[in-house]
Design an enzyme around this catalytic site. Structure first.
Site, short mmCIF file in Angstrom:
data_model
loop_
_atom_site.label_atom_id
_atom_site.label_comp_id
_atom_site.label_asym_id
_atom_site.label_seq_id
_atom_site.Cartn_x
_atom_site.Cartn_y
_atom_site.Cartn_z
N GLU A 171 -6.16 -8.32 -4.95
CA GLU A 171 -6.20 -9.15 -6.17
C GLU A 171 -4.96 -10.03 -6.28
O GLU A 171 -5.04 -11.19 -6.69
CB GLU A 171 -6.32 -8.25 -7.40
CG GLU A 171 -7.67 -7.58 -7.48
CD GLU A 171 -7.77 -6.61 -8.63
OE1 GLU A 171 -7.01 -5.62 -8.63
OE2 GLU A 171 -8.58 -6.85 -9.54
N GLU A 221 -11.68 0.51 -5.54
CA GLU A 221 -11.56 1.09 -6.88
C GLU A 221 -12.74 1.97 -7.26
O GLU A 221 -12.58 3.02 -7.89
CB GLU A 221 -11.42 -0.03 -7.93
CG GLU A 221 -10.03 -0.67 -8.00
CD GLU A 221 -9.85 -1.82 -7.02
OE1 GLU A 221 -10.65 -1.93 -6.07
OE2 GLU A 221 -8.89 -2.60 -7.20
C1 3H9 Z 1 -6.24 -0.51 -7.77
O1 3H9 Z 1 -5.70 -1.20 -6.98
C2 3H9 Z 1 -6.53 -0.94 -9.16
C3 3H9 Z 1 -6.37 -2.42 -9.38
O2 3H9 Z 1 -7.60 -3.08 -9.20
C4 3H9 Z 1 -5.94 -2.73 -10.78
C5 3H9 Z 1 -4.51 -2.59 -11.04
C6 3H9 Z 1 -3.61 -3.46 -10.20
N1 3H9 Z 1 -1.12 4.59 -4.39
O3 3H9 Z 1 -4.19 7.31 3.37
P1 3H9 Z 1 -2.91 7.53 4.08
C7 3H9 Z 1 -0.19 7.23 -0.06
S1 3H9 Z 1 -6.73 1.04 -7.38
C8 3H9 Z 1 -0.26 5.60 -4.18
O4 3H9 Z 1 -2.65 8.87 4.65
P2 3H9 Z 1 -3.70 5.67 6.15
C9 3H9 Z 1 -1.01 8.43 0.36
O5 3H9 Z 1 -1.14 9.34 -0.70
C10 3H9 Z 1 -6.09 1.32 -5.78
N2 3H9 Z 1 -0.14 6.22 -2.98
O6 3H9 Z 1 -2.66 6.43 5.23
C11 3H9 Z 1 -0.19 8.98 1.51
O7 3H9 Z 1 0.89 9.71 0.97
P3 3H9 Z 1 1.50 10.98 1.72
C12 3H9 Z 1 -6.92 0.66 -4.75
C13 3H9 Z 1 -0.90 5.80 -1.99
O8 3H9 Z 1 -2.90 4.83 7.04
C14 3H9 Z 1 0.37 7.73 2.16
O9 3H9 Z 1 0.31 6.71 1.15
N3 3H9 Z 1 -6.42 1.00 -3.46
C15 3H9 Z 1 -1.81 4.75 -2.15
O10 3H9 Z 1 -4.69 6.63 6.70
C16 3H9 Z 1 -0.39 7.27 3.37
O11 3H9 Z 1 -1.77 7.14 3.05
C17 3H9 Z 1 -6.85 2.07 -2.79
O12 3H9 Z 1 -7.66 2.82 -3.26
C18 3H9 Z 1 -1.91 4.13 -3.42
N4 3H9 Z 1 -2.74 3.10 -3.65
O13 3H9 Z 1 -4.54 4.74 5.18
C19 3H9 Z 1 -6.29 2.24 -1.42
N5 3H9 Z 1 -2.45 4.53 -0.98
O14 3H9 Z 1 1.96 10.45 3.03
C20 3H9 Z 1 -5.95 3.65 -1.19
C21 3H9 Z 1 -1.93 5.42 -0.11
O15 3H9 Z 1 2.57 11.44 0.81
N6 3H9 Z 1 -5.34 3.87 0.08
N7 3H9 Z 1 -1.00 6.18 -0.70
O16 3H9 Z 1 0.34 11.94 1.86
C22 3H9 Z 1 -6.03 3.93 1.26
O17 3H9 Z 1 -7.22 3.70 1.31
C23 3H9 Z 1 -5.28 4.31 2.48
O18 3H9 Z 1 -4.12 4.97 2.08
C24 3H9 Z 1 -4.87 3.14 3.40
C25 3H9 Z 1 -3.94 3.68 4.51
C26 3H9 Z 1 -6.14 2.56 4.02
C27 3H9 Z 1 -4.14 2.09 2.64
#
Ligand code: 3H9
Length: 692
Positions: free
Chosen positions: A108, A128
């Site tokens: 976004e 989301e």
């Molecule tokens: C949103 O954006 C709402 C908006 O529309 C409105 C407001 C702006 N936050 O998955 P991994 C941590 S909603 C906090 O193992 P990968 C995760 O816990 C959000 N922490 O790595 C982990 O911590 P730890 C929309 C986060 O390489 C570490 O990072 N976005 C977040 O397999 C590594 O993660 C999503 O839903 C976060 N957003 O995959 C995306 N993301 O090492 C969510 C990750 O301590 N994230 N962490 O266990 C993902 O899909 C995957 O993490 C990603 C990387 C593909 C990015």
């Protein structure tokens, strides 16, 4: 270089400012990142020597979304409208330079920019919906203006990311960067647009794709029909539709307001809390307290599978899919042939659906060797036994296997209930024995219970967990106990379900309540699907339970066209008048006074004893954490993710309420409901399972 704050730096390349975000692990749009962006863009905008601004991220990815851990907490740092004001409303072209995964709030933010450049491997999307939310920073208003309403709906409702090629086609990005040269490519692009001045191109002003969809309600209707099935029980998708509808019906700023409100309304809902909890639970599950990340793992280059039945075949497919050669062994040629034919048929069916090419099928089948001799497993690094569920047979197999398998090879049992330590004891290498409990169908279900025996060595555990990840499973470490985590808890539900139908409910009443709660099917439909005769034998059957009576009558479930339900040719279930009569007669014979049982009681009777058993499992340290138990139930039994798993559900309704109900049941119905001491302690200390 100027440090804007702890996570943002500003540099200059001639007349272009480069704002770099560096907030590991995924550059989430935290308060610091938002503030850094607002202030960095603000500073560059105010600098007369700067003509364009590139926003880029250090590390593995562009901003991967809002910082999920901030949701529900008091807001700090720069607000999203401030960010939008600084970027979109600023006087100079801002170019987002993207790599990795630009997701959610990160995507976004990129859409607030005037231009977007990305490397070919970059991915974009709005996950989301998987967190029980909708995009809350303009995603539902801006994406339809770029990609068209139909494409935007697909992206927003599915939560599935799309690639750079698609993004370029839709006009979501303006240029592809050269691989590994994102910064240079973005700077080159910036130079091209450097003289673009007011009015800068803003997505909010684009209207043709919105116009094209106006007055075509069938677009949203189609999506509504499609997702109503897929999202049975979920709430957020309806809000997503409303937000996209607003992009069609309202001026941009009003659409933004509505989207924001819908987003904020979803944050505190039980569903979104549950889904966010699951997001973190899925990541915690891999961490084993006493097996640090740097524990050496053993190489697994060849896997042996003993048993080519449904389980063995499904297990083998997991490894073939991951490119690991498999040797599968059976005792009889016809069983082996049947097993191999089933694997091939499964692959052919997938290929027919277009999800595999014929070449993929050939490659996978080419990795499979079948044999009748156990000796052929001598060079396997891991052997998984998937034979009949009987301790003597398993011991016999492991005794032989131990002599055949090479030193250092891991021996695993796919048992669903049996004691791994007892199996390990017949080998000379109990430290290399563990359980790998797959769930049927083993090539489909995501759960793998990794059962740690008393003597299982740490590298063996580390290897099994890593292997789980490699074959696309979610591995949950559990301890040795009857049924491990999943089936041990399931037993509680099955027992109550059987009691309920004698006390006054019918199988379809119980199933309806469980289905409406959100599980894919209730206990009786599940028994019919699995086959009522699993573990039943004609010789020992004495009409002592409803199930025995049904089996004796040949009503053995779906496969025989009848079980607790009657089935038509397409396997549609219908309540059975005959079964109803059998139940009434049986209850009468037992002297049970049947009563009306409320749906609430059915639910509490089925679920609360499971929670209680979960508490016992934690107390006995057979699971590492409450959230691991929830992961088992979501991925192995279809517990609805929007209810977070049985332990999260207990936290949600309150452990005190669960305890009080169990005590009430215990007083009238006895032992089966005796509360676990851990549950008593939690309530006394006013804690939740999550706090353990
Ligand atoms: C949103 O954006 C709402 C908006 O529309 C409105 C407001 C702006 N936050 O998955 P991994 C941590 S909603 C906090 O193992 P990968 C995760 O816990 C959000 N922490 O790595 C982990 O911590 P730890 C929309 C986060 O390489 C570490 O990072 N976005 C977040 O397999 C590594 O993660 C999503 O839903 C976060 N957003 O995959 C995306 N993301 O090492 C969510 C990750 O301590 N994230 N962490 O266990 C993902 O899909 C995957 O993490 C990603 C990387 C593909 C990015």
């Amino acid at each position: 270089m100027t440090a804007i704050n702890a996570v943002t730096d500003l540099t200059r390349e001639g007349d272009i400012a480069v704002l770099t975000i560096n907030s590991p692990p995924v550059n989430a749009l935290s308060a610091d990142v938002r503030t850094g962006l607002r202030d960095g863009v603000g500073q560059a905008s105010a600098d007369p020597a700067v003509k364009a601004i590139v926003v880029i991220c250090a590390g593995r990815t562009f901003i991967a979304g809002a910082d999920i851990s901030e949701f529900g907490k008091p807001a700090t740092g720069a607000s999203l409208p401030e960010l939008q004001g600084a970027i979109e409303g600023g006087p100079k072209p801002v170019i987002a330079a993207m790599h990795g995964t630009a997701l959610g709030g990160g995507f976004e933010m990129a859409l607030m920019c005037h231009y977007r450049v990305a490397v070919p491997s970059a991915k974009f999307g709005f996950p989301e919906i998987k967190l029980g939310l909708i995009p809350g920073a303009g995603g539902t208003q801006r994406l339809p203006r770029l990609s068209g309403v139909e494409n935007a709906l697909e992206v927003i409702l599915s939560g599935t990311p799309f690639g750079a090629k698609q993004a370029l086609e839709w006009g979501v990005i303006d240029a592809l960067a050269e691989d590994r040269k994102l910064r240079e490519s973005a700077l080159a692009f910036a130079r091209k647009v450097i003289d673009t001045r007011m009015p800068l191109r803003k997505i909010r002003d684009l209207n043709d794709k919105i116009e094209a969809a106006r007055g075509r309600p069938e677009i949203l209707d189609k999506v509504r029909r499609e997702y109503a099935r897929k999202y049975r029980g979920f709430e957020a998708w309806q809000a997503a539709l409303r937000a996209v509808q607003a992009a069609l019906d309202l001026p941009f700023d009003d659409g933004m307001k509505l989207e924001r409100q819908l987003f904020l309304d979803l944050i505190p809902t039980a569903q979104s809390r549950a889904q966010r909890y699951v997001f973190f639970a899925e990541r915690k599950v891999w961490k084993v307290a006493d097996v640090p990340d740097d524990t050496p793992v053993l190489p697994v280059n060849k896997v042996g599978v003993i048993g080519a039945g449904t389980m063995g075949g499904g297990i083998a497919m997991n490894f073939l899919n991951a490119g690991i050669p498999v040797r599968i062994v059976e005792t009889a040629q016809d069983a082996l042939d049947r097993g191999i034919a089933t694997i091939r048929r499964n692959y052919d069916n997938t290929a027919k659906k277009g999800r595999l090419t014929q070449a993929d099928v050939q490659t996978r089948m080419g990795l499979l060797r079948a044999d009748l001799k156990l000796d052929t497993l001598a060079d396997c690094d891991l052997v998984i036994e998937a034979v009949y569920e009987n301790m003597d047979i398993k011991k016999d197999v492991f005794g032989k296997l131990d002599k055949i398998a090479k030193p250092g090879a891991i021996l695993a049992s796919n048992t669903s209930y049996l004691n791994i330590d007892e199996i390990a004891a017949v080998t000379s290498r109990p430290d290399h024995v563990l359980g790998m409990h797959f769930f049927s169908p083993a090539n489909v279900m995501r759960l793998l219970e990794v059962v740690r025996g008393e003597k299982t060595a740490k590298p063996v555990i580390a290897t099994a967990m890593q292997l789980a990840k490699k074959i696309g499973k979610i591995g949950v470490l559990v301890g040795v106990c009857h049924g491990f985590v999943g089936n041990r808890m399931l037993h509680q539900r099955q027992r109550e379900a059987q009691k309920l139908i004698l006390e006054g409910a019918m199988p379809w009443d119980v199933d309806r309540v469980i289905y409406d709660f959100g599980l894919p099917m209730g206990p009786f439909a599940m028994s019919d699907l699995a086959g009522l005769d699993i573990g039943w034998s004609k010789e020992t059957s004495k009409s002592s339970t409803i199930r025995e009576i049904l089996c004796e009558m040949g009503r053995r479930g779906q496969k025989t066209g009848a079980g607790f339900y009657d089935y038509d040719e397409s396997r549609n279930a219908k309540p059975s008048a005959l079964v109803e009569k059998i139940i009434l007669d049986f209850a009468a014979k037992k002297g049970i006074n049947r009563r009306t049982i409320s749906d609430a009681e059915i639910l509490e009777r089925c679920i609360y004893p499971m929670i209680n058993e979960g508490a016992k499992i934690l107390e006995e340290e057979k699971a590492q954490r409450a959230s691991d138990i929830d992961i088992v139930w979501i991925n192995g039994y279809g517990w609805p993710v929007y209810r977070g798993g049985p332990m999260f559900y207990a936290d949600l309704i309150g452990p005190g309420k669960v305890l009080a109900k169990l005590k009430e049941f215990e007083a009238t119905m006895g032992e089966d409901f005796k509360p676990a001491p851990l549950l008593e302690r939690l309530v006394a200390e006013n804690k939740r399972f999550q706090d353990l």
